[in-house]
Design a protein around this motif. Structure first.
Motif: not given
Length: 95
Positions: A52-56, A76-80, A82-95
């Motif tokens: 999990i990364y910050s937006m910065q 707001t965060y970035r989630l990376y 690694k699933v079956n050798g592939n990188t899946v990315t999601r933008r996470i926003e918690l209000r």
């Protein structure tokens, strides 16, 4: 000759269809992202690690395994993941 070509074309298209279906099936492998109170829960049977990364771009937390939890505050965060050798990315926003 025409029947042989049609048969070969049919076999090739069936093999290609099965290969593409298997590739699509294995990409996310039941990848789920859920919230529980102020915790982000990430799970997948094929997941190796999640970050999990910050937006910065600052790495906040890195966990390994098929089931990980990240305590989060509002923002707001970035989630990376690694699933079956592939990188899946999601933008996470918690209000």
């Amino acid at each position: 000759m025409k029947k042989v070509c049609i048969s070969l074309l049919t076999i090739l298209s069936l093999v290609a269809g099965v290969t593409l279906a298997n590739a699509a099936k294995n990409t996310n492998d039941n990848f789920t992202v859920r919230f529980r109170e102020n915790t982000l829960v990430v799970a997948s049977t094929g997941m190796e690690e999640a970050r999990i990364y910050s937006m910065q771009g600052k790495l906040l937390q890195k966990e390994q395994g098929k089931f990980v939890e990240f305590p989060l505050e509002r923002g707001t965060y970035r989630l990376y993941a690694k699933v079956n050798g592939n990188t899946v990315t999601r933008r996470i926003e918690l209000r």
